[in-house]
Design an enzyme around this catalytic site. Sequence first.
Site, short mmCIF file in Angstrom:
data_model
loop_
_atom_site.label_atom_id
_atom_site.label_comp_id
_atom_site.label_asym_id
_atom_site.label_seq_id
_atom_site.Cartn_x
_atom_site.Cartn_y
_atom_site.Cartn_z
N HIS A 65 0.83 -1.22 0.00
CA HIS A 65 0.00 0.00 0.00
C HIS A 65 0.86 1.27 0.00
O HIS A 65 0.47 2.29 0.58
CB HIS A 65 -0.97 0.02 1.20
CG HIS A 65 -1.96 -1.10 1.19
ND1 HIS A 65 -3.15 -1.05 0.50
CD2 HIS A 65 -1.93 -2.32 1.79
CE1 HIS A 65 -3.81 -2.19 0.67
NE2 HIS A 65 -3.09 -2.97 1.44
N ASN A 138 -10.16 -3.18 1.59
CA ASN A 138 -9.81 -3.09 0.17
C ASN A 138 -11.06 -2.81 -0.65
O ASN A 138 -12.18 -2.79 -0.12
CB ASN A 138 -9.18 -4.40 -0.31
CG ASN A 138 -7.77 -4.60 0.20
OD1 ASN A 138 -7.04 -3.64 0.45
ND2 ASN A 138 -7.36 -5.85 0.36
N TYR A 348 0.30 -4.92 11.38
CA TYR A 348 0.15 -3.51 10.97
C TYR A 348 0.83 -2.57 11.96
O TYR A 348 1.58 -1.67 11.57
CB TYR A 348 -1.33 -3.16 10.82
CG TYR A 348 -1.89 -3.50 9.46
CD1 TYR A 348 -2.37 -2.52 8.62
CD2 TYR A 348 -1.94 -4.82 9.02
CE1 TYR A 348 -2.90 -2.82 7.37
CE2 TYR A 348 -2.46 -5.14 7.78
CZ TYR A 348 -2.93 -4.14 6.96
OH TYR A 348 -3.44 -4.46 5.72
#
Length: 492
Positions: A65, A138, A348
């Site tokens: 990303h 997404n 993350y």
Amino acid sequence: MDPYKHRPSSAFNSPFWTTNSGAPIWNNNSSLTVGARGPILLEDYHLVEKLANFDRERIPERVVHARGASAKGFFEVTHDISHLTCADFLRAPGVQTPVIVRFSTVIHERGSPETLRDPRGFAVKFYTREGNFDLVGNNLPVFFVRDGMKFPDMVHALKPNPKNHIQENWRILDFFSHFPESLHMFTFLFDDLGVPQDYRHMDGFGVNTYTLINKAGKAVYVKFHWKTTSGIKCLLEEEAIKVGGANHSHATQDLHDSIAAGNYPEWKLFVQTIDPEHEDKFDFDPLDVTKTWPEDIIPLQPVGRLVLNKNIDNFFAENEQLAFCPAIVVPGVYYSDDKMLQTRIFSYADSQRHRLGPNYLQLPANAPKCAHHNNHHEGFMNFIHRDEEVNYFPSRYDPVRHAERFPIPPAICSGRREKCGIEKENNFKQPGERYRSWAPDRQDRFARRWVDALSDPRVTHEIRSVWISYWSQADRSLGQKIASHLSTRPNI
């Protein structure tokens, strides 16, 4: 002057040029030299500081990303779902919450074209009264693999070849040939949806299964859906080449220009819910991220609307330093045992600490807008001024207390430690149903894209045979169509 009353400012409101430490600069055009033509002196601290800052302007890009664009706006509740969740920001119709949203491509680098066939990230940060909530999804509703153990290898396969830095089909097809669970995702990625026209004309999905909990402690599994009000539009191959060739930042520019013109993009939020007591009633596992929940038996329930009405003020501060993590939830929203979600909860935040430092949640774009209090302090790049003497808990000198308890899912966990797959894989049913739902011309484009990919000269006969077998199990006519163009007989 009390220096502690004068905090660093982003206004940079001095009428003249200064160093980082505030010293005045009378010449920002010339280096300090011996005479007009002599060598530059090392004592020119202004030059050294300027170059040193310039050398460190770039931070590590996201491992996935990396290419993205952000915008700000609000989320407004339009339908009451308080029977499903005690989340404060969903408490009643009319409640508005400020948000920042980041759209992105997934695999390619920060400066790559926005017309490549790739999933698009759709991440929303809600600044609620009970802390931030990051819904990190997404534009496609499913994922390639269902267990996060495979995620690093999957990204390596999708990324460019480490030897020549070229993304190559043979590596991708080799890796996923071991995982038929990826078929459903490929029916989206190799479909027309694989190249959205821009960020405004695509839907979004939470992808993973989360849990909602109401005030009584009742929990339900939930899937989040963002439906664009602008309509879904995609680019076919020739269009993508033309658009990307003219402007490799076309989607970023479209988002910015639309908001600047007052044409605010909007999405409607819907949820699907399943009672955990009924999870065994389906021919798929509701916690399997490679599956969708059929809307005819699990209908969409409207929740609210997302409106982006303000462009970001600074790309670096509000896009590059913007950080999301699926672990960041609020009371009334919780995780599930979705294996991919469980992995993302750690990965993350760990990635953001590597990229931005341990205090990344102090950055303005990531910090909560509500009051907060803990003893997490110091570390690299800690820029919050604190003057308390008690940095431990509990203490009779500090009145801070525990928050009121809020409900979390009451499920009991038991079982043996083991590494294994899920029981209900059912890898071929949903891909086949999706393919058969398309018009013939859409089916033909999908098959052609697979023929092109499998025609890579480094794709072996074995790998081609595996993929033809997979697609034949999803839909016999699709497998035969691909095989006929490759002159390879289906083997099922």
